[in-house]
Motif scaffolding. Structure first.
Motif, PDB file in Angstrom:
ATOM      1  N   ALA A 198       0.739  -1.154  -0.179  1.00  0.00           N
ATOM      2  CA  ALA A 198      -0.098   0.093  -0.087  1.00  0.00           C
ATOM      3  C   ALA A 198       0.854   1.184  -0.083  1.00  0.00           C
ATOM      4  CB  ALA A 198      -0.887  -0.009   1.256  1.00  0.00           C
ATOM      5  N   PHE A 231       1.618   3.110  -3.144  1.00  0.00           N
ATOM      6  CA  PHE A 231       0.707   4.096  -3.710  1.00  0.00           C
ATOM      7  C   PHE A 231       0.027   5.284  -2.975  1.00  0.00           C
ATOM      8  CE2 PHE A 231       0.682  -0.348  -5.419  1.00  0.00           C
ATOM      9  CZ  PHE A 231       0.774   0.043  -6.927  1.00  0.00           C
ATOM     10  N   LEU A 285      -6.129   2.163  -0.464  1.00  0.00           N
ATOM     11  CA  LEU A 285      -5.971   2.684  -1.663  1.00  0.00           C
ATOM     12  C   LEU A 285      -7.086   3.622  -2.059  1.00  0.00           C
ATOM     13  CD1 LEU A 285      -3.442   0.923  -1.640  1.00  0.00           C
ATOM     14  CD2 LEU A 285      -4.265   0.331  -4.314  1.00  0.00           C
TER      15      LEU A 285
END
Length: 494
Positions: free
Chosen positions: A269, A272, A322
């Motif tokens: 994660a 991003f 996200l």
């Protein structure tokens, strides 16, 4: 997706994937721990060691008295180690938590193997709920997935032995077996009146948790089947390859991914989520929260995440992070809903056995607890009906004027592969018979309009080929379309 092609199934079932290991801490040898994780573990052990006094002595004496009474009075010889294991299983059962389990040495070894990404089994995570063995998710691409096992399926029996009321360890031992041996599973599925039978050949599997490819127009697709210890490294490697090819947008596919190691999903994660933004929050029983904040940076390209009912645990952590902190779009179906964190203790026992205990719950960046609720996609997309059609019972022959669920399944299959049965309500009429004859003629079978085992097998084989065609995958296609839309919108601004 279908059953009895004497599919190669993996039998790990259950607690070996146990709930699945979204672990903040672990005492498993070789499992890396964060500073916060070590603090949680030390605190937990310290609290357990502080417990003392007359009450503890009375409780210990009570257990010893029960053990002595059984050994001295039971009419057969008893295995003391089995009694001890049974007592621990009883305590875990009293928690009424499907993700907290005790494992003997053999089960613990398989659990460790599953974390490392290599194991034997059916390729599905299961849990124990109200005395039932329930599938949390088949692992994407596994024999279980290909054969048609689905999230929420209940495994009723294995080779005629009922699993009802068994502790998870015992149930798993019945599902597992030597490579090449056959397991016949009876499955109860919502919407199906009768149990569905799956004939399975057990096998060993070395799980590859990450696969990637480049689609047209510079859109990359990365599939993650679970978050094992090697998944983070593999993901970085595949992502770099795609970026080096000039990728303009990314689809991350975590459908039927039952979860995995917490530190791994945080690492993924972080690639991003912009620096300083939350990835996940872990809250203990005292409502103290550990906030995992990203030290990474955002990507310059759009991202979509594909999920479904089998996306659980760490998959949901990634989807939530996200979506809420990196602006990704979630496409597909409502996720499973597992919002708890487990840790595993093996060293205290000293005999290779292991205790996996739920120690906390996790929250999305905005503070939502998705346990038993799941995460809703931004864009809801269902797969075609034939993706989840129930398999046909090969023991029965289907013919004109019959009316049952197997006929309905056959009609759904026939329509999907281009042979119009005229209806899909389970009644075998003349139009259905004509469609069957046409199918049989094309596939060099006796064109008598009767669905025997050979015709049923042929129907399922043709349908499987259609399901495996990416062009038939509504969710993937919508995820890619959303990326193209965002790329076009970005280009129009320049």
């Amino acid at each position: 997706m279908l059953k009895k092609r004497t599919a190669v199934f993996l039998v790990i079932a259950a607690m070996l994937f146990g709930g699945l290991f979204t672990m903040v801490v672990s005492e498993l040898a070789g499992t890396e721990q964060t500073g916060e994780a070590q603090g949680l573990l030390a605190s937990s052990l310290a609290e357990s060691q502080k417990a003392s006094g007359q009450a503890d002595q009375d409780e210990t004496r009570k257990l010893q008295v029960a053990l002595d009474l059984i050994e001295q009075n039971y009419y057969k010889d008893v295995d003391r180690s089995k009694l001890i294991d049974g007592a621990i299983n009883g305590m875990m059962g009293a928690l009424e938590d499907p993700y907290s389990n005790y494992m003997g040495k053999a089960a613990a070894e398989q659990f460790e193997d599953s974390i490392s990404g290599s194991f034997s089994g059916i390729g599905a995570e299961v849990s124990s709920e109200d005395g039932h063995v329930v599938v949390v998710s088949p692992i994407k691409g596994s024999p279980a997935d290909k054969a048609g096992i689905r999230a929420k399926d209940i495994i009723l029996s294995v080779n005629g032995e009922s699993l009802q009321g068994l502790d998870l360890n015992t149930a798993v031992s019945k599902i597992r077996g030597p490579k090449g041996s056959e397991a016949v599973l009876q499955i109860k599925r919502a919407g199906s009146e009768q149990p569905i039978e799956y004939v399975i050949v057990r096998d060993d599997v070395d799980l590859q948790t990450v696969s990637a490819r480049m689609e047209a127009d510079g859109i990359g697709v990365i599939e993650i089947s679970q978050f094992s210890e090697n998944t983070g490294k593999r993901f970085k490697e595949e992502l770099k390859k795609l970026e080096d090819q000039g990728m303009e947008g990314l689809v991350i596919d975590v459908r039927n991914n039952p979860g995995g190691v917490l530190s791994v999903v945080i690492d993924i994660a972080e690639q991003f989520v912009p620096k300083g933004k939350l990835i996940v929050q872990v809250e203990d029983k005292d409502q103290k929260r550990q906030k995992h904040v990203s030290g990474g940076s955002a990507k310059p390209y759009p991202v979509t995440v594909l999920m479904n009912k089998g996306s659980a645990s760490a998959s949901e952590i990634l989807a939530g992070a996200l979506q809420q902190s990196a602006g990704a779009v979630l496409v597909g179906e409502h996720s499973f809903g597992k919002g708890t964190v487990q840790t595993s203790f093996d060293k205290p026992f000293g005999d290779g056995s292991l205790l996996k205990v739920t120690i906390a719950k996790w929250l999305t960046p905005n503070g939502s607890w998705i346990h038993e609720d799941g995460i809703e996609p931004d864009i809801k997309v269902e797969q075609p009906e034939y993706f989840t059609v129930a398999p046909i019972d090969k023991k029965n022959t289907l013919k004109f004027d019959m009316n049952n669920n197997d006929v309905k399944s056959a009609q759904i299959m026939l329509e999907a592969i281009g042979f119009e049965p005229g209806r899909k309500d389970g009644y075998f009429d003349q139009t259905t018979e004509k469609a069957v004859k046409s199918f049989q003629s094309k596939h060099k079978l006796e064109a008598d309009g009767v669905i025997n085992s050979a015709t049923a097998e042929a129907l399922e084989t043709v349908l499987i080929e259609k399901i495996r065609d990416p062009k038939e995958d509504n969710q993937l296609n919508r995820g890619i379309a959303e990326i193209r839309k965002e790329i076009a919108a970005k280009a129009s601004k320049h």
